[in-house]
Write a protein that holds these residues in place. Sequence first.
Motif, PDB file in Angstrom:
ATOM      1  N   GLU A 112       0.828  -1.207   0.000  1.00 46.43           N
ATOM      2  CA  GLU A 112       0.000   0.000   0.000  1.00 46.43           C
ATOM      3  C   GLU A 112       0.865   1.261   0.000  1.00 46.43           C
ATOM      4  O   GLU A 112       1.832   1.362   0.756  1.00 46.43           O
TER       5      GLU A 112
ATOM      6  N   GLU B 127       5.479  -2.270   7.095  1.00 47.22           N
ATOM      7  CA  GLU B 127       4.225  -1.525   7.174  1.00 47.22           C
ATOM      8  C   GLU B 127       3.059  -2.374   6.683  1.00 47.22           C
ATOM      9  O   GLU B 127       1.980  -2.394   7.296  1.00 47.22           O
ATOM     10  N   ALA B 128       3.266  -3.100   5.577  1.00 46.37           N
ATOM     11  CA  ALA B 128       2.189  -3.895   4.976  1.00 46.37           C
ATOM     12  C   ALA B 128       1.734  -5.012   5.898  1.00 46.37           C
ATOM     13  O   ALA B 128       0.527  -5.268   6.040  1.00 46.37           O
TER      14      ALA B 128
ATOM     15  N   VAL C  69      -0.597  -4.106   9.072  1.00 45.93           N
ATOM     16  CA  VAL C  69      -1.973  -3.616   8.942  1.00 45.93           C
ATOM     17  C   VAL C  69      -2.939  -4.668   9.486  1.00 45.93           C
ATOM     18  O   VAL C  69      -2.976  -5.801   8.985  1.00 45.93           O
TER      19      VAL C  69
ATOM     20  N   SER D 118      -5.164  -7.389   7.295  1.00 50.86           N
ATOM     21  CA  SER D 118      -4.758  -7.332   5.891  1.00 50.86           C
ATOM     22  C   SER D 118      -4.777  -8.724   5.268  1.00 50.86           C
ATOM     23  O   SER D 118      -4.354  -9.702   5.885  1.00 50.86           O
TER      24      SER D 118
ATOM     25  N   ALA E 171       1.187 -10.164   4.161  1.00 51.18           N
ATOM     26  CA  ALA E 171       0.623 -10.375   5.496  1.00 51.18           C
ATOM     27  C   ALA E 171       0.265 -11.838   5.712  1.00 51.18           C
ATOM     28  O   ALA E 171       0.481 -12.398   6.793  1.00 51.18           O
TER      29      ALA E 171
END
Length: 395
Positions: A151, A193-194, A197, A200, A205
């Motif tokens: 993202e 970061e991904a 989430v 996700s 993830a």
Amino acid sequence: MTPPPGTFPVGAAATVEELEDDPHPLLARLRAGEPVSWLPAFDGWLVTSHELAVRVMRDAAAFTVDDPRFSTAQVVGPSMLSLDGRTHTRHREPFARPFRPARTRARFTSFVQAEVDRLVTGIAPAGQAELRGDLAGPLSVAVVAEALGLEGVDAVTVRSWYEAFVVAVSDITAGRPGHAGDAYARLSAAVHEAIGVPGSASLLAEAAHQEEGLTAEEVTSNAAVLMFGGIDTTEGMISNAALHLLGHPEQLALVRADPALLDAAIEESLRFEPSASVVDRYATRDMTLGGAEIRKGDLVRVSIAGANRDPAVFPDPDRFDVRRVNAAEHLAFAHGPHFCFGAHLARLETRTALAALLDRLPGLRLDPAAAVRARGLVFRKPVRLPVHWDAAFTM
């Protein structure tokens, strides 16, 4: 241990420059007289026989990728590409599962078609384009960006990262220092970061959060590897296939007359000039291979390009022939436990792109003023692929 002088004269004379530029005459000489040859330019062995290449890639117990010299591991750390056995399975399976044929078709067919339509629509009015930069590259990057689900990271950034990785791996393979620290650090930050989430469903993830989940750094290393397979080699696959068809008008005519031959043309292009030219292994014990005495720890480099033109398997191997009955016996996606699980997606992208080019750009042809051919030691494709078509008749 270096073989005695004079033992492998063809290999002794081989240069990195020759293998980068036009390796096929040299590979043919090696295959005929020294199918497993010692190349001082690599400080290792080069395998050019199809039969022996399969043997090396299939036998992970005797020929491993798990060695600190492995070029990709030096750039991005341990990953599915540089591990064997149960650890390899742990790294590979979370990423391979979503790329099985049925899931690939369901997940990516519409996305790939939409991207191809957008890209071809954008270039159609001009009557000319550079297909690698205007179609093959952007399509490959967009698909990988979509697959990874990073993202907030745009396609231009993804492309810059993978280009840094490719340059570093190519430099190491050629015996030069190779580094991609800044690109890798940025990718690592995006991956962290991904996967952080909540809820996700992204590929990254999923790999991190399942029961046998990978650490964030392991996910990062494997994400970098997916960039090699998903961007560079697919970009090369599309570019090479377009070059081969447009460069052989009689073969192109056959495909135009019978569009069902398009899949066969893609397989023949993979055989004729694979976008990933070599893969590396390391001997785990002393052995004899193809008459060569290999010692434990020796680099054993498999020439996919050489194996794919072995006349023992492919008669008249230097001819591009879309009706070749056994073209699919090529090794362009490797073999054995490290077979490329993205092969189905790469074929989908290439087929969709070529079909759109042939359907929507009448009179598509190579730029007659440009001398175009594939180059590269590890990743082979044309530097540029300029083409023309009759823009007044585009759809």
